[in-house]
Scaffold this motif. Structure first.
Motif, PDB file in Angstrom:
ATOM      1  N   MET A   1      29.720 -30.805 -21.528  1.00  0.00           N
ATOM      2  CA  MET A   1      28.698 -31.907 -21.447  1.00  0.00           C
ATOM      3  C   MET A   1      29.396 -33.084 -20.590  1.00  0.00           C
ATOM      4  O   MET A   1      30.698 -33.546 -21.059  1.00  0.00           O
ATOM      5  N   ILE A   2      28.849 -33.848 -19.638  1.00  0.00           N
ATOM      6  CA  ILE A   2      29.470 -34.960 -19.065  1.00  0.00           C
ATOM      7  C   ILE A   2      29.433 -36.327 -19.924  1.00  0.00           C
ATOM      8  O   ILE A   2      28.519 -36.731 -20.491  1.00  0.00           O
ATOM      9  N   LYS A   3      30.920 -36.486 -19.941  1.00  0.00           N
ATOM     10  CA  LYS A   3      31.020 -38.024 -20.905  1.00  0.00           C
ATOM     11  C   LYS A   3      30.936 -39.077 -19.815  1.00  0.00           C
ATOM     12  O   LYS A   3      31.685 -39.433 -18.745  1.00  0.00           O
ATOM     13  N   VAL A   4      29.888 -39.851 -20.158  1.00  0.00           N
ATOM     14  CA  VAL A   4      29.706 -41.182 -19.326  1.00  0.00           C
ATOM     15  C   VAL A   4      29.984 -42.385 -20.167  1.00  0.00           C
ATOM     16  O   VAL A   4      29.582 -42.317 -21.516  1.00  0.00           O
ATOM     17  N   THR A   5      30.483 -43.620 -19.774  1.00  0.00           N
ATOM     18  CA  THR A   5      30.939 -44.820 -20.132  1.00  0.00           C
ATOM     19  C   THR A   5      30.047 -45.850 -19.444  1.00  0.00           C
ATOM     20  O   THR A   5      30.251 -45.843 -18.347  1.00  0.00           O
ATOM     21  N   VAL A   6      29.167 -46.540 -19.973  1.00  0.00           N
ATOM     22  CA  VAL A   6      28.332 -47.580 -19.364  1.00  0.00           C
ATOM     23  C   VAL A   6      28.823 -48.798 -19.684  1.00  0.00           C
ATOM     24  O   VAL A   6      29.044 -49.159 -20.904  1.00  0.00           O
TER      25      VAL A   6
ATOM     26  N   GLY B   1      20.866 -45.253 -23.060  1.00  0.00           N
ATOM     27  CA  GLY B   1      19.869 -44.562 -23.621  1.00  0.00           C
ATOM     28  C   GLY B   1      19.059 -43.625 -22.863  1.00  0.00           C
ATOM     29  O   GLY B   1      19.097 -42.402 -23.151  1.00  0.00           O
ATOM     30  N   PHE B   2      18.693 -43.696 -21.628  1.00  0.00           N
ATOM     31  CA  PHE B   2      17.964 -42.747 -20.717  1.00  0.00           C
ATOM     32  C   PHE B   2      19.046 -41.680 -20.281  1.00  0.00           C
ATOM     33  O   PHE B   2      18.640 -40.575 -20.156  1.00  0.00           O
ATOM     34  N   LEU B   3      20.442 -41.876 -20.212  1.00  0.00           N
ATOM     35  CA  LEU B   3      21.516 -40.966 -20.000  1.00  0.00           C
ATOM     36  C   LEU B   3      21.464 -39.908 -21.188  1.00  0.00           C
ATOM     37  O   LEU B   3      21.644 -38.764 -20.947  1.00  0.00           O
ATOM     38  N   ASN B   4      21.841 -40.569 -22.379  1.00  0.00           N
ATOM     39  CA  ASN B   4      21.567 -39.659 -23.445  1.00  0.00           C
ATOM     40  C   ASN B   4      20.501 -38.800 -23.656  1.00  0.00           C
ATOM     41  O   ASN B   4      20.439 -37.637 -24.089  1.00  0.00           O
TER      42      ASN B   4
ATOM     43  N   GLU C   1      18.582 -37.549 -21.260  1.00  0.00           N
ATOM     44  CA  GLU C   1      18.772 -36.555 -20.329  1.00  0.00           C
ATOM     45  C   GLU C   1      20.113 -35.719 -20.830  1.00  0.00           C
ATOM     46  O   GLU C   1      20.063 -34.296 -20.133  1.00  0.00           O
ATOM     47  N   GLY C   2      20.651 -35.717 -21.715  1.00  0.00           N
ATOM     48  CA  GLY C   2      21.597 -34.686 -22.281  1.00  0.00           C
ATOM     49  C   GLY C   2      23.104 -35.104 -22.071  1.00  0.00           C
ATOM     50  O   GLY C   2      23.919 -34.113 -22.373  1.00  0.00           O
ATOM     51  N   PHE C   3      23.332 -36.338 -21.489  1.00  0.00           N
ATOM     52  CA  PHE C   3      24.744 -36.498 -21.265  1.00  0.00           C
ATOM     53  C   PHE C   3      25.297 -37.072 -22.566  1.00  0.00           C
ATOM     54  O   PHE C   3      24.504 -37.456 -23.556  1.00  0.00           O
ATOM     55  N   ASP C   4      26.477 -37.364 -22.686  1.00  0.00           N
ATOM     56  CA  ASP C   4      27.139 -37.930 -23.909  1.00  0.00           C
ATOM     57  C   ASP C   4      27.506 -39.504 -23.273  1.00  0.00           C
ATOM     58  O   ASP C   4      28.842 -39.408 -22.825  1.00  0.00           O
ATOM     59  N   ALA C   5      26.813 -40.378 -23.527  1.00  0.00           N
ATOM     60  CA  ALA C   5      26.902 -41.881 -23.095  1.00  0.00           C
ATOM     61  C   ALA C   5      27.216 -42.591 -24.027  1.00  0.00           C
ATOM     62  O   ALA C   5      26.403 -42.810 -25.077  1.00  0.00           O
ATOM     63  N   GLY C   6      28.369 -43.427 -23.814  1.00  0.00           N
ATOM     64  CA  GLY C   6      28.662 -44.489 -24.740  1.00  0.00           C
ATOM     65  C   GLY C   6      28.792 -45.739 -23.852  1.00  0.00           C
ATOM     66  O   GLY C   6      28.740 -45.809 -22.673  1.00  0.00           O
ATOM     67  N   THR C   7      29.150 -46.989 -24.458  1.00  0.00           N
ATOM     68  CA  THR C   7      28.787 -48.066 -23.888  1.00  0.00           C
ATOM     69  C   THR C   7      30.428 -48.971 -24.063  1.00  0.00           C
ATOM     70  O   THR C   7      30.827 -48.624 -25.118  1.00  0.00           O
ATOM     71  N   ALA C   8      30.636 -49.725 -23.278  1.00  0.00           N
ATOM     72  CA  ALA C   8      31.827 -50.581 -23.401  1.00  0.00           C
ATOM     73  C   ALA C   8      31.235 -52.127 -22.742  1.00  0.00           C
ATOM     74  O   ALA C   8      30.780 -51.966 -21.878  1.00  0.00           O
ATOM     75  N   THR C   9      31.916 -53.150 -23.615  1.00  0.00           N
ATOM     76  CA  THR C   9      31.352 -54.592 -22.954  1.00  0.00           C
ATOM     77  C   THR C   9      32.715 -55.538 -22.852  1.00  0.00           C
ATOM     78  O   THR C   9      33.805 -54.966 -23.417  1.00  0.00           O
ATOM     79  N   LEU C  10      32.492 -56.589 -22.171  1.00  0.00           N
ATOM     80  CA  LEU C  10      33.490 -57.489 -21.843  1.00  0.00           C
ATOM     81  C   LEU C  10      34.328 -57.807 -22.975  1.00  0.00           C
ATOM     82  O   LEU C  10      35.762 -57.910 -22.781  1.00  0.00           O
ATOM     83  N   ASP C  11      33.796 -58.434 -23.865  1.00  0.00           N
ATOM     84  CA  ASP C  11      34.356 -59.198 -24.913  1.00  0.00           C
ATOM     85  C   ASP C  11      35.066 -57.996 -26.012  1.00  0.00           C
ATOM     86  O   ASP C  11      35.770 -58.652 -27.052  1.00  0.00           O
TER      87      ASP C  11
ATOM     88  N   ILE D   1      20.818 -40.898 -12.981  1.00  0.00           N
ATOM     89  CA  ILE D   1      20.865 -39.599 -13.747  1.00  0.00           C
ATOM     90  C   ILE D   1      21.461 -38.789 -12.428  1.00  0.00           C
ATOM     91  O   ILE D   1      22.543 -38.005 -12.599  1.00  0.00           O
ATOM     92  N   ASN D   2      21.096 -38.642 -11.268  1.00  0.00           N
ATOM     93  CA  ASN D   2      21.531 -37.795 -10.334  1.00  0.00           C
ATOM     94  C   ASN D   2      22.849 -38.090  -9.957  1.00  0.00           C
ATOM     95  O   ASN D   2      23.711 -37.156  -9.784  1.00  0.00           O
ATOM     96  N   ALA D   3      23.078 -39.467  -9.761  1.00  0.00           N
ATOM     97  CA  ALA D   3      24.400 -40.096  -9.440  1.00  0.00           C
ATOM     98  C   ALA D   3      25.403 -39.533 -10.487  1.00  0.00           C
ATOM     99  O   ALA D   3      26.616 -39.425  -9.958  1.00  0.00           O
ATOM    100  N   VAL D   4      25.226 -39.587 -11.629  1.00  0.00           N
ATOM    101  CA  VAL D   4      26.160 -39.026 -12.627  1.00  0.00           C
ATOM    102  C   VAL D   4      26.552 -37.805 -12.439  1.00  0.00           C
ATOM    103  O   VAL D   4      27.717 -37.422 -12.289  1.00  0.00           O
TER     104      VAL D   4
END
Length: 242
Positions: A1-6, A33-36, A38-48, A212-215
């Protein structure tokens, strides 16, 4: 599974009620949300967050990093930028969205100012597919039409793309290279223009499909980086007399 960080600054969502209404979970939350879905393992990270959410553990486990920034490019630590750059060179994919063109990481990887013309006037945008056989535009028609978007116009001060995927036309008459791919080291980079924070662009199914395609396209190739520096000969070198 592709691991994505947004990754997202998450500043507009806190300051502008229009943005928080469109993206109640933040731009990063909407994209993850839409990456998950689609079946990716997507998490998030923010500036602060500590280390902007991009700790060594997060970066080392990320296959593809999606980047959205605007208000606070200068607040991103140079140390973190260097770590992201190194991960890209080692093979991590990077997708830079909209105003991320001015982010430290994109300018570092491009080596240019990445400047452009812009105007916010609720203009129609058509993103024309100019590379119809490319996997990033799978299931996309001849163009994507957005009712309202911020205008970005040429000249866009970037290196000539390895591949040009989209060219945008705007209601006011400008055009823009809106989908550009690059390779840097072992990593793949895709810049995708649309996504102004006060418009629901990331709820558009065609825009989601492109990301999604770009990931999928940007995921790492399973190999080590080439070895550089002084090298021993693979074959015996004969000593030739004069």
């Amino acid at each position: 599974m592709i691991k994505v960080t947004v990754w997202n600054e998450n500043r507009h969502e806190k300051k502008n009620p229009v943005v928080s209404e469109i993206y109640p979970n933040g731009i990063h939350g909407a994209i993850a949300g839409f990456l998950n879905e689609e079946g990716f393992d997507a998490g998030t990270a923010t500036l602060d967050e500590p280390e902007h959410g991009l700790t060594d553990e997060v970066l080392n486990s990320t296959d593809v990093l999606v980047w959205w920034g605007h208000l606070a490019h200068d607040e991103v630590s140079d140390e973190i930028v260097h770590k992201v750059q190194q991960r890209v060179l080692d093979g991590m994919g990077l997708i830079v969205l909209h105003s991320g063109h001015f982010s430290k990481i994109f300018k570092t990887l491009m080596g240019t100012s990445c400047d452009l013309k812009w105007r916010e006037a609720d203009e129609k945008e058509r993103l024309w597919v100019v590379n119809p056989s490319h996997p990033i535009v799978e299931d996309i028609g001849e163009y994507i039409e957005l009712e309202k978007e911020e205008m970005y116009g040429e000249h866009f001060d970037i290196p000539a793309p390895d591949e040009l995927i989209f060219t945008s036309w705007f209601e006011g008459g400008e055009v823009f290279r809106s989908g550009c791919t690059y390779t840097r080291g072992n990593g793949k980079v895709f810049y995708f223009r649309p996504g102004h924070e006060t418009y629901p662009t990331y709820h558009n199914q065609d825009i989601q499909r492109v990301i999604i395609n770009a990931v999928k396209w940007a995921q790492p190739v399973k190999r080590n980086r080439p070895v550089y520096g002084n090298a021993q000969p693979l074959e015996k070198i004969s000593i030739k007399s004069n």
